[in-house]
Design a protein around this motif. Sequence first.
Motif, short mmCIF file in Angstrom:
data_model
loop_
_atom_site.label_atom_id
_atom_site.label_comp_id
_atom_site.label_asym_id
_atom_site.label_seq_id
_atom_site.Cartn_x
_atom_site.Cartn_y
_atom_site.Cartn_z
N LEU A 74 0.84 -1.19 0.00
CA LEU A 74 0.00 0.00 0.00
C LEU A 74 0.88 1.25 0.00
CD1 LEU A 74 -2.71 -1.06 2.62
CD2 LEU A 74 -2.74 -1.33 0.12
N LEU A 75 0.68 2.11 -0.99
CA LEU A 75 1.46 3.34 -1.11
C LEU A 75 0.60 4.60 -1.04
CD1 LEU A 75 4.01 2.40 -3.93
CD2 LEU A 75 4.47 2.63 -1.49
N GLY A 76 -0.68 4.49 -1.39
CA GLY A 76 -1.55 5.67 -1.43
C GLY A 76 -1.91 6.18 -0.06
N LEU A 77 -1.90 7.51 0.10
CA LEU A 77 -2.24 8.15 1.36
C LEU A 77 -3.75 8.26 1.55
CD1 LEU A 77 0.34 11.08 1.27
CD2 LEU A 77 0.49 9.00 2.66
N GLY A 78 -4.18 8.31 2.80
CA GLY A 78 -5.58 8.53 3.12
C GLY A 78 -5.93 10.01 3.07
N PRO A 79 -7.21 10.35 3.24
CA PRO A 79 -7.65 11.75 3.11
C PRO A 79 -6.93 12.71 4.04
CG PRO A 79 -9.53 10.26 3.14
CD PRO A 79 -8.33 9.43 3.47
N THR A 80 -6.75 12.34 5.31
CA THR A 80 -6.09 13.24 6.27
C THR A 80 -4.67 13.56 5.86
OG1 THR A 80 -7.43 12.32 8.08
CG2 THR A 80 -5.45 13.54 8.69
N HIS A 81 -3.93 12.53 5.47
CA HIS A 81 -2.54 12.73 5.06
C HIS A 81 -2.44 13.49 3.74
CE1 HIS A 81 -1.09 9.16 7.74
NE2 HIS A 81 -1.36 10.25 8.43
N LEU A 82 -3.40 13.28 2.86
CA LEU A 82 -3.41 14.03 1.60
C LEU A 82 -3.57 15.53 1.87
CD1 LEU A 82 -5.62 11.78 -0.72
CD2 LEU A 82 -3.17 12.21 -0.94
N VAL A 83 -4.43 15.87 2.82
CA VAL A 83 -4.63 17.28 3.17
C VAL A 83 -3.34 17.85 3.76
CG1 VAL A 83 -5.86 18.86 4.70
CG2 VAL A 83 -7.12 17.07 3.47
N LEU A 84 -2.71 17.12 4.67
CA LEU A 84 -1.46 17.59 5.28
C LEU A 84 -0.36 17.77 4.24
CD1 LEU A 84 -1.19 15.57 8.62
CD2 LEU A 84 -1.48 18.04 8.36
N LEU A 85 -0.27 16.82 3.30
CA LEU A 85 0.75 16.91 2.28
C LEU A 85 0.51 18.11 1.37
CD1 LEU A 85 3.25 15.39 1.11
CD2 LEU A 85 1.68 14.27 -0.47
N LEU B 204 -1.18 20.87 2.04
CA LEU B 204 -0.94 22.10 2.80
C LEU B 204 0.55 22.35 2.99
CD1 LEU B 204 -2.13 24.47 4.32
CD2 LEU B 204 -2.34 23.01 6.34
N THR B 205 1.31 21.28 3.20
CA THR B 205 2.76 21.41 3.36
C THR B 205 3.40 22.01 2.13
OG1 THR B 205 2.94 19.60 4.97
CG2 THR B 205 4.91 20.12 3.67
N PHE B 206 3.01 21.54 0.95
CA PHE B 206 3.63 22.03 -0.28
C PHE B 206 3.18 23.45 -0.61
CE2 PHE B 206 4.19 17.39 -1.57
CZ PHE B 206 5.51 17.39 -1.14
N VAL B 207 1.94 23.79 -0.29
CA VAL B 207 1.48 25.17 -0.50
C VAL B 207 2.26 26.12 0.40
CG1 VAL B 207 -0.45 26.76 -0.22
CG2 VAL B 207 -0.82 24.53 -1.30
N VAL B 208 2.36 25.78 1.68
CA VAL B 208 3.08 26.62 2.63
C VAL B 208 4.56 26.70 2.26
CG1 VAL B 208 3.86 26.77 5.04
CG2 VAL B 208 1.46 26.29 4.52
N VAL C 127 4.75 28.51 11.29
CA VAL C 127 3.77 27.80 10.45
C VAL C 127 4.25 26.38 10.17
CG1 VAL C 127 2.65 27.74 8.20
CG2 VAL C 127 2.88 29.91 9.42
N HIS C 128 5.51 26.23 9.80
CA HIS C 128 6.05 24.89 9.51
C HIS C 128 6.05 24.01 10.76
CE1 HIS C 128 7.38 25.19 5.32
NE2 HIS C 128 7.64 26.46 5.57
N LEU C 129 6.42 24.56 11.90
CA LEU C 129 6.47 23.76 13.13
C LEU C 129 5.06 23.37 13.58
CD1 LEU C 129 9.30 25.59 15.11
CD2 LEU C 129 9.40 23.35 14.01
N LEU C 130 4.09 24.24 13.34
CA LEU C 130 2.70 23.88 13.67
C LEU C 130 2.21 22.73 12.80
CD1 LEU C 130 0.14 24.42 15.27
CD2 LEU C 130 -0.51 26.10 13.55
N LEU C 131 2.55 22.75 11.51
CA LEU C 131 2.19 21.64 10.63
C LEU C 131 2.85 20.35 11.08
CD1 LEU C 131 2.26 23.21 7.05
CD2 LEU C 131 0.30 22.23 8.23
#
Length: 356
Positions: free
Chosen positions: A307-318, A320-324, A341-345
């Motif tokens: 299994l390599l695909g991320l779930g919904p929660t991790h997709l949102v975090l990923l 948001l990480t790249f946008v920030v 901001v980065h440390l909060l993420l």
Amino acid sequence: MRSWTFAAPLLALLALVLSWGRELSTVVVILLALLLAGAVLAAVHHAEVIAHRVGEPFGSLVLAVAVTVIEVALIVSLMLSGGEKTSSLARDTVFAAVMITCNGIVGLSLLSSTLRRRVAVFNAEGTGGALATVATLATLSLVLPTFTTSQEGAAFSPAQLGFAAVASIALYGLFVLTQTVRHRDYFLPVESANAAEAEHAPRPSGKTTLLSLALLLVALVAVVGLAKVESPVIETAVGLAGLPQAVVGVVIALLVLLPETIAAVRAARRGQLQISLNLALGSAMASIGLTIPAIAIASIWITGPLLLGLGPTHLVLLALTFVVSTLTVVPGRATLLQSGVHLLLFAAFLFLAISP
């Protein structure tokens, strides 16, 4: 020769030989865990010695590759011994590495730099290229498997996994060529006014470098073996604590990337934030670009789904990480706000890993 970095790999290798294939008591398990941690730290130290000899940006590259070899060894060892319950271990570890590097290490480096200089300055061209590579590799390897239809579940078909592995190696190789040959100046520190603050040790001799190379290889062998010995204990401890299986991947990534974190923060305190970002993004890139091909090869012997695909929660975090991260990198300058901001993420990632 008397330092702990010389003794740790040899002691770890000796412990591996004595403990292989035997029933282990609790005291021995704890001792092996300490030796495993010591071998990881020593391995990255010797990689740092080699890096100091070859200079930047080759130094950051050596550290990133050394750390990734350790990470791949730990992942493969645990997956080979864990069966189907470790089917998502590669995904969890690689995702954890991306979040730790892009938010944890970057956030701490920015914090260390901005506390001393108010505004942190870095090379936007090189850092932006590295971030784009990380984002592409992460999307290809961790996001697309969630949405493909050739294989049931969040997994690639064999053909898709092969394509992802080849593409990852090719893109990582292209980045290394850009970083070390064609546009090396994009990845060098821009804080020339602070160069005098850098507290560089004398450049190691050829003999010292060769010794570090040998000890690095010994440490890597010891880490692979001890990870194999310790893997049942790690999984049992996570199960008894009632934590999600994904925590195993987070523990591996935190252990492996701890020395990188220390090295990055030290570089930031010396006014060399670019080196810190090279370490962070280079480790994230190597983690995906080298781990996925290694797992693809290991899948020949690994039974059960991968299994390599991320779930919904991790997709949102990923996402948001790249946008920030993009908003942080584009100006080439950052303040205390960006570090927060980065440390909060990063804190959100750790919290959701324990309490999904």
